[in-house]
Scaffold this active site. Structure first.
Site, PDB file in Angstrom:
ATOM      1  N   VAL A 188       0.808  -1.280  -0.163  1.00 46.41           N
ATOM      2  CA  VAL A 188       0.075  -0.102   0.211  1.00 46.41           C
ATOM      3  C   VAL A 188       0.746   1.112  -0.048  1.00 46.41           C
ATOM      4  CG1 VAL A 188      -2.000  -1.280   1.135  1.00 46.41           C
ATOM      5  CG2 VAL A 188      -0.219   0.136   2.703  1.00 46.41           C
ATOM      6  N   ILE A 226      -6.909  -5.309  21.316  1.00 44.65           N
ATOM      7  CA  ILE A 226      -7.586  -6.374  20.728  1.00 44.65           C
ATOM      8  C   ILE A 226      -6.632  -7.630  20.444  1.00 44.65           C
ATOM      9  CG2 ILE A 226      -8.626  -7.235  18.644  1.00 44.65           C
ATOM     10  CD1 ILE A 226     -10.193  -4.836  20.076  1.00 44.65           C
ATOM     11  N   ASN A 230      -7.021  -1.160   6.374  1.00 41.73           N
ATOM     12  CA  ASN A 230      -6.401  -1.926   7.628  1.00 41.73           C
ATOM     13  C   ASN A 230      -5.204  -2.111   7.766  1.00 41.73           C
ATOM     14  OD1 ASN A 230      -6.933  -3.800  10.012  1.00 41.73           O
ATOM     15  ND2 ASN A 230      -6.056  -5.240   8.443  1.00 41.73           N
ATOM     16  N   TYR A 260       3.467   5.265  15.818  1.00 33.47           N
ATOM     17  CA  TYR A 260       2.182   4.589  15.588  1.00 33.47           C
ATOM     18  C   TYR A 260       1.136   5.370  15.945  1.00 33.47           C
ATOM     19  CZ  TYR A 260      -1.091   1.015  15.775  1.00 33.47           C
ATOM     20  OH  TYR A 260      -2.067   0.066  15.633  1.00 33.47           O
ATOM     21  N   SER A 266      -7.027   3.599  15.836  1.00 33.54           N
ATOM     22  CA  SER A 266      -6.363   3.097  17.292  1.00 33.54           C
ATOM     23  C   SER A 266      -6.755   3.871  18.133  1.00 33.54           C
ATOM     24  CB  SER A 266      -4.880   2.602  17.211  1.00 33.54           C
ATOM     25  OG  SER A 266      -4.598   2.208  18.419  1.00 33.54           O
TER      26      SER A 266
END
Length: 248
Positions: free
Chosen positions: A65, A189, A91, A156, A143
């Site tokens: 990507v 998660i 994603n 991040y 997130s």
């Protein structure tokens, strides 16, 4: 409710974790799912088998990507093959955790190249067939740390925060063309990425979560499915938090 019959969905980073769960959820709802992977074709094929086992249809397509030419070529091919592209789930993402003082320029660049630039490239290529059809759904996976912050995740968390800004801007740009753009912001998660954390840190994260447990990829996938459905047609520019109350 939440049916996606005859729709075509592209899920980047669909070979594992949240991406795999999203692929299966969309397939169960009737969508034909295109599973994107960067390097692990075996894992992508495993996702495709899960899609098929769930009664769905799909295919796999490999591209990075972060490479705009590869993105354009692949997405044009997907739209041409199926005659449409209704849903894009951005994603694909990487996490190169490091305290700011130790963060290397190449780590920052790599994080943003995939997490932010990649989402922009995919959205830019996907918006064309969506505009022609006068309908579409773009869902960016952000997130909880985008809003709450987290020590050691400067690259991040900032990249995931950028996705929220991108979501709001694209929502305003393309609402008149029938395209909605929303984000999902998962908390802690159970995925390969989070499994690398040591036990004490995992326990501390659970302690800080009001629901006192780890989330499941399928719970994030359910939120994506809702935003991709006709039932969410009047929702755009929003962030749907799936975090067990970690950030409210």
């Amino acid at each position: 409710m939440f049916r996606l019959d005859d729709r075509v969905a592209l899920v980047t980073g669909g070979s594992r974790g949240i991406g795999r769960a999203v692929c299966v959820a969309l397939a169960k709802a009737g969508a034909r799912v295109v599973v994107n992977y960067r390097s692990n074709q075996d894992a992508a094929n495993e996702t495709l088998r899960a899609v098929t086992a769930a009664g769905g249809q799909g295919s796999v397509v490999g591209f990075d990507v972060s490479e705009p030419a590869a993105v354009d070529s692949a997405i044009q091919a997907v739209a041409k093959e199926h005659g449409r592209l209704d849903i894009l789930v951005n994603n694909a993402g990487i996490a190169l955790d490091q305290l700011l003082m130790r963060l290397k320029p190449e780590e920052l660049a790599a994080t943003w190249a995939t997490n932010v630039n990649g989402a922009i490239y995919c959205a830019k290529a996907s918006i064309r067939p969506m505009m022609r059809a006068k309908q579409g759904r773009i869902i960016n996976v952000s997130s909880v740390v985008a809003e709450a912050g987290n020590p050691g995740q400067a690259a991040y968390s900032s990249s995931k925060a950028a996705l929220i800004g991108l979501t709001k801007t694209l929502a305003r740009e393309y609402a008149s063309r029938g395209v909605t753009v929303n984000a999902v912001a998962p908390g802690y998660i159970e995925t390969d990425m989070t499994s690398e954390l040591n036990d004490s840190l995992q326990q501390e994260i659970v302690r800080q979560t009001p629901l006192a447990r780890v989330g499941k990829p399928e719970e994030v996938a359910a939120a994506v499915l809702f935003l991709a459905s006709d039932e969410a047609a009047y929702i755009t520019g929003q962030v749907l938090r799936v975090n067990g109350g970690m950030y409210v």
